[in-house]
Design an enzyme around this catalytic site. Structure first.
Site, short mmCIF file in Angstrom:
data_model
loop_
_atom_site.label_atom_id
_atom_site.label_comp_id
_atom_site.label_asym_id
_atom_site.label_seq_id
_atom_site.Cartn_x
_atom_site.Cartn_y
_atom_site.Cartn_z
N LYS A 1 2.09 4.77 -0.95
CA LYS A 1 1.55 6.03 -1.48
C LYS A 1 1.97 7.12 -0.50
CE LYS A 1 -2.92 4.81 0.56
NZ LYS A 1 -4.34 4.59 0.34
N ASN B 1 0.79 7.22 3.09
CA ASN B 1 1.27 6.27 4.08
C ASN B 1 2.72 6.50 4.49
OD1 ASN B 1 -1.17 5.06 4.34
ND2 ASN B 1 -0.73 3.35 2.94
N ASP C 1 0.81 -1.22 0.00
CA ASP C 1 0.00 0.00 0.00
C ASP C 1 0.84 1.26 0.00
OD1 ASP C 1 -2.37 1.30 -0.32
OD2 ASP C 1 -2.94 1.25 1.79
N THR D 1 -4.09 0.60 -3.62
CA THR D 1 -4.78 1.83 -3.97
C THR D 1 -4.74 1.90 -5.50
OG1 THR D 1 -4.15 2.87 -1.91
CG2 THR D 1 -4.67 4.35 -3.73
N ASP E 1 0.78 2.31 8.42
CA ASP E 1 -0.41 1.66 7.89
C ASP E 1 -0.07 0.35 7.19
OD1 ASP E 1 -2.96 1.11 7.14
OD2 ASP E 1 -3.43 3.20 6.72
#
Ligand SMILES: *[C@@H]1O[C@H](CO)[C@@H](O)[C@H](O)[C@H]1NC(C)=O
Ligand SMILES: *[C@@H]1O[C@H](CO)[C@@H](O)[C@H](O)[C@H]1NC(C)=O
Length: 678
Positions: free
Chosen positions: A493, A496, A491, A528, A509
């Site tokens: 991005k 995060n 994840d 995502t 996260d």
């Protein structure tokens, strides 16, 4: 004429000057607009408005993301526990219908990427549905799980009340719903009586996973029987499977030719071949052997260039299929065959528990909330201080149990706890312990008062080459730690990444993180939309290399302010991703070296991705873009960060956006006991 020329030149000069003036003014206006936009973005990212919802509908490439993106994950599919034995129901249909469905799939931007055998199974499993004129087949905003192929009749597509298009026979629609549980992004109504074929997500995913797994185990079995590979160990063989390609040859084709130089190795997976040889240049070839399924040839090519000593010719009328490994991809991914045989493979290192007991004795009531750092559907993150020692502050992530259960994230939350509790890296936010009560799960985390990297990026617009390099390097360090322990993150991005008071970035996260080892794949759709790798979208099974893909996307977003693949709805984003990075025009803001690294990270084929080859993540650290980068200074924390956040005290939350109170109190949920470990 001299005068005339002079006059002309003078006029041109004047004109040039005027153009420069206007350009200057334009640049000023642009700057003003940028500033206003930044302010508006900041406002909108905290208070999403109705107008903005509409704007999202027209978002395209090059537009900064003005809202924090939401991660998406598919629910675990029970059928997938043992997909090879799962009974998948098929429905009889005429050849004409099959041809129509196949044609529709091949015309669809997403489904055309599936493999032939997968398409065949999907065609067989689709079941008939009928709707009368005027009825609603798909309703915008509803939760969906079916994809349809229109066989007969017409439909109209609308979005937010506006007519988009009409569709007739041979079209696919609703395909996002077969990737994960999602709400429909448009309404589809029958405008005549319609006949459709449908398949649901569970069946689709079982087909995708089963074909993938069956192929993998079939290839593995072939490899195991080849003496060249004996003693390599299963982890390594599984990686070799990733570079195997299936090639079809027609009747009479020469697969290899005597006297030619070759660098490929073949295993026959279907059909029969003849090995023929000429004794001398002038003599006729004679058959010396026949080979069948499971036999192999050309193995010396993997050790060095092979001067082929015989012909191999397809003997079957229907042709033959071979699994092919070429030396270049083999050595890139695995290394030199002889040295590989001598290499020892380490066990996956255990994570190191770091608890010093201090936190074990604490209870929730020992903390006071002093501010809110973030709010989302999951719950909220609060800045808390220890009552007995207010200088000690933490981030407390408060998760609604009801939301976790509703979105079937129990396994993910458990993974998050187990992995974060045991990670001990300066580039990963530390988790000290967890608590629970009837309504919530609480995660006590290290607080990073520099704020989200996402916020900094939003306010700045984009980072320059060296700032982007610094933050990317922080992620490379976090990945080095996790990947060495067989943990995939899934994840990445800017949302995060948190900045600590020094200005160093840390990953936070871990809801989608999972311990998978070095050669295993995992199948759940996670991530995502803008950041997911093509193999995740195509349900091919994914591994650590999906993180390297997302690293390339992150670099692009850090340097331009927006990710390279971004459509007005997730399906459009996925279709762009499937078209590949070569379709993307790189803005000048991205330096040549950065561009080269992004392209190497964002290879469609995971086994070609930098980071996923025999030297692993070191290849990324050694890339030209990192030439001269002070990795040791980064690890030791002696390197100056691009910006040092303003943090005045351990309770200064000014680097975070201000969030409205979350007044939704969830109902208690502690019946099943899934949260016993918290
Ligand atoms: C899909 O999501 C909706 C709402 O989030 C939920 O009510 C429903 O149970 C979910 N369906 C599946 C199959 O997970
Ligand atoms: C479908 O219904 C619409 C409106 O009720 C009508 O105008 C149209 O003629 C119908 N079409 C057919 C093919 O029956």
């Amino acid at each position: 004429t001299m005068d005339y020329q002079y006059d002309l030149r003078h006029k041109v000069l004047l004109k040039d000057e005027r153009i420069r003036e206007l350009e200057c003014m334009l640049a000023e206006k642009d700057e003003e607009i940028e500033e206003l936009k930044a302010k508006l973005d900041k406002f909108q990212s905290i208070f999403p408005t109705a107008t903005q919802q509409r704007h999202l509908g027209t978002m395209g490439v090059g537009v900064p993301r003005t809202r924090r993106a939401q991660g998406i994950s598919a629910e675990p599919n029970l059928m997938l526990n043992d997909p090879s034995s799962a009974e998948i129901q098929t429905y009889a249909k005429s050849e004409n219908t099959k041809t129509l469905i196949r044609g529709a799939i091949l015309e669809n931007d997403f489904m055309k990427h599936l493999e032939d055998c997968q398409i065949e199974e999907i065609v067989d499993c689709m079941y008939p549905v009928e709707y009368s004129n005027g009825s609603c087949i798909i309703k915008e905003g509803d939760v969906g799980s079916l994809v349809y192929v229109l066989e007969d009749g017409k439909v109209a597509v609308t979005k937010a009340g506006a007519h988009l298009c009409n569709m007739g026979a041979g079209k696919v629609f609703g395909e996002l719903a077969i990737l994960y549980n999602c709400t429909r992004t448009a309404t589809v109504k029958a405008t005549t009586h319609v006949r459709l074929w449908a398949i649901d997500r569970h069946c689709f995913q079982a087909i995708m996973m089963r074909t993938g797994l069956l192929k993998h185990s079939e290839y593995l079995e072939f490899l195991t029987s080849v003496p060249t590979f004996s003693g390599l160990g299963e982890d390594l063989l599984r990686r070799i499977v990733d570079v195997m390609e299936e090639c079809h040859f027609d009747y009479g084709d020469y697969i290899i030719r005597q006297g030619a130089i070759g660098d490929t190795f073949y295993i026959i997976s279907k059909g029969n071949v003849e090995v023929t040889k000429r004794k001398s240049a002038s003599s006729e070839s004679v058959v010396i052997r026949k080979l069948a399924k499971g036999d192999w040839f050309g193995e010396r090519a993997l050790q060095g260039e092979d001067l082929r000593t015989a012909n191999v010719v397809v003997e079957d009328r229907e042709g033959a299929t071979c699994l092919v490994i070429d030396r270049q991809s083999f050595t890139q991914l695995i290394g030199d065959l002889d040295s590989v045989k001598q290499r020892k493979y380490d066990e996956v290192p255990e994570l190191s528990k770091k608890s010093d007991g201090f936190y074990d004795g604490l209870i929730l009531e020992d903390f006071t909330a002093i501010d809110t750092l973030g709010v989302g559907g999951f719950g909220r993150v609060e800045l808390v201080e220890l009552k007995s020692d207010p200088a000690k502050t933490y981030a407390m992530k408060v998760l609604k149990k009801r939301h976790i259960v509703d979105t079937r994230q129990q396994e993910h939350i458990k993974n998050e706890k187990v992995i974060m509790m045991d990670c001990n890296s300066d580039f990963i936010v530390k988790m000290y312990r967890t608590f629970r009560d009837t309504k919530y799960i609480y995660m006590l985390l290290e607080c990073c008062l520099g704020g989200e990297l996402w916020t900094v990026l939003r306010d700045k617009g984009h980072f320059d080459d060296s700032a982007a390099r610094f933050y990317t390097a922080c992620v490379v360090e976090a990945f080095t730690y996790m990947h060495a322990r067989g943990i995939i993150y899934r994840d990445l991005k800017p949302e995060n990444l948190l900045l600590d008071t020094r200005g160093y970035a840390k990953l936070v996260d871990f809801g989608f993180a999972k311990r998978i080892g070095f050669s295993r794949k995992t199948w759940t759709f996670c991530g995502t939309p803008e950041y997911v790798a093509p193999e995740i979208i195509l349900n091919k099974g994914h591994d650590l290399s999906a993180d390297y893909w997302s690293l390339g996307i992150l670099m692009f977003e850090l340097m331009t302010g927006s990710p390279p693949f971004s459509g007005s709805d997730p399906m459009k984003t996925y279709n762009q991703i499937l078209k590949g990075i070569d379709m993307i025009e790189f803005p000048k803001k991205i330096s040549k070296n950065a561009q080269s690294l992004i392209r190497k990270l964002c290879r469609d084929n995971p086994s070609e991705r930098l980071g996923n080859q025999r030297n692993g993540i070191k290849d990324i650290q050694k890339h030209k873009w990192f030439d001269g980068f002070h990795w040791i200074g980064l690890r030791k924390g002696t390197m100056a960060p691009p910006t040092k956040p303003q943090v005045t005290s351990s309770s200064d939350s000014s680097n975070f956006d201000k969030f409205p109170e979350d007044d939704d109190t969830p109902p208690p949920d502690d019946l099943s006991g899934w949260d016993n470990d918290f």
